[in-house]
Design a protein around this motif. Structure first.
Motif, PDB file in Angstrom:
ATOM      1  N   ARG A   1       0.832  -1.212   0.000  1.00  0.00           N
ATOM      2  CA  ARG A   1       0.000   0.000   0.000  1.00  0.00           C
ATOM      3  C   ARG A   1       0.864   1.259   0.000  1.00  0.00           C
ATOM      4  N   GLU A   2       1.926   1.254   0.811  1.00  0.00           N
ATOM      5  CA  GLU A   2       2.828   2.410   0.849  1.00  0.00           C
ATOM      6  C   GLU A   2       3.494   2.633  -0.511  1.00  0.00           C
ATOM      7  N   ALA A   3       3.778   1.546  -1.220  1.00  0.00           N
ATOM      8  CA  ALA A   3       4.378   1.683  -2.552  1.00  0.00           C
ATOM      9  C   ALA A   3       3.390   2.335  -3.514  1.00  0.00           C
TER      10      ALA A   3
ATOM     11  N   SER B   1       1.280   9.807  -5.087  1.00  0.00           N
ATOM     12  CA  SER B   1       1.615  11.132  -4.561  1.00  0.00           C
ATOM     13  C   SER B   1       2.728  11.813  -5.345  1.00  0.00           C
ATOM     14  N   GLY B   2       3.444  11.043  -6.185  1.00  0.00           N
ATOM     15  CA  GLY B   2       4.553  11.599  -6.942  1.00  0.00           C
ATOM     16  C   GLY B   2       5.896  11.455  -6.243  1.00  0.00           C
ATOM     17  N   GLU B   3       5.906  10.823  -5.062  1.00  0.00           N
ATOM     18  CA  GLU B   3       7.173  10.600  -4.369  1.00  0.00           C
ATOM     19  C   GLU B   3       8.061   9.650  -5.164  1.00  0.00           C
ATOM     20  N   ALA B   4       7.444   8.734  -5.910  1.00  0.00           N
ATOM     21  CA  ALA B   4       8.166   7.815  -6.795  1.00  0.00           C
ATOM     22  C   ALA B   4       7.502   7.823  -8.164  1.00  0.00           C
ATOM     23  N   ASP B   5       8.267   7.451  -9.182  1.00  0.00           N
ATOM     24  CA  ASP B   5       7.734   7.381 -10.547  1.00  0.00           C
ATOM     25  C   ASP B   5       7.190   5.994 -10.864  1.00  0.00           C
ATOM     26  N   TYR B   6       7.854   4.963 -10.329  1.00  0.00           N
ATOM     27  CA  TYR B   6       7.449   3.586 -10.591  1.00  0.00           C
ATOM     28  C   TYR B   6       7.501   2.770  -9.297  1.00  0.00           C
ATOM     29  N   ALA B   7       6.603   1.789  -9.211  1.00  0.00           N
ATOM     30  CA  ALA B   7       6.619   0.830  -8.109  1.00  0.00           C
ATOM     31  C   ALA B   7       6.709  -0.573  -8.691  1.00  0.00           C
ATOM     32  N   VAL B   8       7.357  -1.463  -7.962  1.00  0.00           N
ATOM     33  CA  VAL B   8       7.501  -2.865  -8.370  1.00  0.00           C
ATOM     34  C   VAL B   8       6.717  -3.710  -7.369  1.00  0.00           C
ATOM     35  N   LEU B   9       5.697  -4.420  -7.873  1.00  0.00           N
ATOM     36  CA  LEU B   9       4.798  -5.176  -6.997  1.00  0.00           C
ATOM     37  C   LEU B   9       4.630  -6.607  -7.499  1.00  0.00           C
TER      38      LEU B   9
ATOM     39  N   ASN C   1      -3.593   4.164 -10.444  1.00  0.00           N
ATOM     40  CA  ASN C   1      -2.273   3.843 -10.978  1.00  0.00           C
ATOM     41  C   ASN C   1      -2.407   2.801 -12.085  1.00  0.00           C
ATOM     42  N   TYR C   2      -1.358   2.643 -12.912  1.00  0.00           N
ATOM     43  CA  TYR C   2      -1.471   1.837 -14.117  1.00  0.00           C
ATOM     44  C   TYR C   2      -0.231   0.965 -14.324  1.00  0.00           C
ATOM     45  N   ILE C   3      -0.459  -0.212 -14.897  1.00  0.00           N
ATOM     46  CA  ILE C   3       0.630  -1.149 -15.181  1.00  0.00           C
ATOM     47  C   ILE C   3       1.314  -0.756 -16.487  1.00  0.00           C
TER      48      ILE C   3
ATOM     49  N   ARG D   1       1.010   7.458 -14.270  1.00  0.00           N
ATOM     50  CA  ARG D   1       0.795   8.085 -15.578  1.00  0.00           C
ATOM     51  C   ARG D   1       0.073   7.117 -16.514  1.00  0.00           C
ATOM     52  N   LYS D   2      -0.801   7.655 -17.345  1.00  0.00           N
ATOM     53  CA  LYS D   2      -1.515   6.837 -18.336  1.00  0.00           C
ATOM     54  C   LYS D   2      -0.642   6.717 -19.584  1.00  0.00           C
ATOM     55  N   ILE D   3       0.306   5.794 -19.530  1.00  0.00           N
ATOM     56  CA  ILE D   3       1.212   5.587 -20.649  1.00  0.00           C
ATOM     57  C   ILE D   3       1.255   4.104 -20.986  1.00  0.00           C
TER      58      ILE D   3
END
Length: 384
Positions: free
Chosen positions: A148-150, A156-164, A186-188, A294-296
């Motif tokens: 959840r923190e990731a 929030s913009g603290e990170a650009d990408y998360a790995v889950l 968020n988006y994959i 981001r929607k990319i």
């Protein structure tokens, strides 16, 4: 009594008549589509279809035949709608694509978050996907305690990408992360599959016979279930991450404590590999997703992930999946999760679906248009 061959001849004639009428109906469907193109009228008219099904079922006797005629025309009308969606696309009336195509996804100028600590499988997956950064530099990454923190960090913009982690070949899906995908906007954008080779790690002076307590993530414990059953005398305790478990064992300095984690984790924290490859499945692997706010989508992406909510009634899932089938798209995954985020929906579910395709393809656009119009909700989770 009629001869069987004569009966079959009559059936063949009736089937030919039905086929001719079907072709005529589809031609009329095309004319309806032309009208809707000119007027901007929506393809799916729920009230008209419901009334028509009631009228048609009233024309036949008996519950069996009523159900049959309703099912037949539900299918015919569903095919007609799909043809209309195709014609709308052919006339350049695609729904606007909210996702931006990018040429690559890399670590340059980006910050990456993962759950756990260094040596965790998510940390390994991050390095596999993003490499060592540009020009061999270290990745700009940080770790958090929970998935959840990731998700919050990238929203929030603290990170650009998360790995889950999202799915393991032995233990199945990581249900919590499917729920988080719907909770956060968020988006994959990518995925990384890594082999999972669990090891039993202990102090440098420990032996297997010393072990009485084992620590690891619940998924790792589940993936080593057969091995652990051979040591029923051990106490197994859950930790938030395999590498966190290894840290705990290292800090304890106790010979009777061990962790289930990777060989890399042993090297990072100075632990001894007491036994290696203890997972139940020798081909055990975990699929990790790369998530952003981001929607990319990556140019050349070939996997679509979507989430559907449908009416809680007979045939709803079948009709939803038919949009994938009729657009000749190959579905390779479906998973249900309870609608636990709202009241009055006990035993109702949302469906997560993966199929092959790219947002730039007309077949994908047709399928998504139909699903968006006919499902209660439809959300694209990513194209990667």
């Amino acid at each position: 009594m009629k001869d069987l061959l004569l009966i079959r001849d009559e059936i063949d004639k009736v089937d030919s008549e039905i086929t001719a009428l079907y072709l005529k109906r589809m031609q009329l469907t095309s004319e309806v589509a032309e009208y809707k193109i000119q007027t901007g009228k929506k393809v799916f008219d729920k009230e008209r279809e419901r009334d028509k099904l009631q009228r048609l079922s009233a024309l036949v006797p008996g519950s069996f035949l009523k159900h049959g005629i309703r099912e037949l025309f539900e299918h015919i009308m569903s095919i007609s709608r799909k043809r209309q969606y195709q014609l709308l696309t052919e006339h350049g009336m695609e729904e606007p694509n909210e996702f931006e195509q990018v040429d690559k996804i890399d670590a340059q100028g980006s910050r990456i978050v993962f759950q756990g600590v260094e040596g965790a499988y998510a940390h390994i997956a991050m390095n596999e996907y993003f490499g060592g950064g540009m020009d061999g530099a270290a990745l700009d990454s940080f770790h958090v305690d929970s998935w959840r923190e990731a998700m919050e960090a990238i929203q929030s913009g603290e990170a650009d990408y998360a790995v889950l982690p999202i799915e393991n070949s032995t233990a199945g899906v990581v249900a919590e992360n499917y729920d988080l995908l719907m909770e956060y906007d968020n988006y994959i954008v990518g995925e990384q599959i890594i082999p999972i080779r669990h090891c039993l790690l202990g102090q440098q002076d420990a032996e297997l016979s010393d072990i009485t307590s084992v620590y690891s993530h619940p998924q790792a414990l589940a993936q080593c279930d057969r091995y652990l059953q051979q040591h029923e005398e051990w106490d197994c305790a859950r930790e938030g991450n395999t590498a966190v478990a290894a840290c705990k064992v290292k800090r304890s300095g106790k010979k009777h404590k061990a962790a289930i984690a990777s060989e890399l984790t042993a090297q990072l924290y100075g632990l001894k590999v007491l036994e290696e490859n203890i997972q139940d499945n020798s081909e055990n692997s975990t699929r990790f997703i790369i998530v952003t706010n981001r929607k990319i989508f990556l140019k050349g992406a070939q996997k679509m992930s979507i989430c559907l909510e449908i009416k809680h009634q007979s045939g709803s899932l079948y009709h939803a999946l038919s949009h994938i089938i009729y657009n000749d798209l190959n579905m390779n995954f479906i998973q249900s999760r309870p609608l636990k985020d709202r009241e009055g929906t006990n035993w109702q579910y949302r469906f997560f679906i993966d199929f092959k395709g790219n947002l730039n393809e007309s077949a994908v656009a047709n399928a998504l248009r139909g699903l968006a119009e006919e499902c209660e909700t439809m959300r694209v989770l990513g194209n990667y």
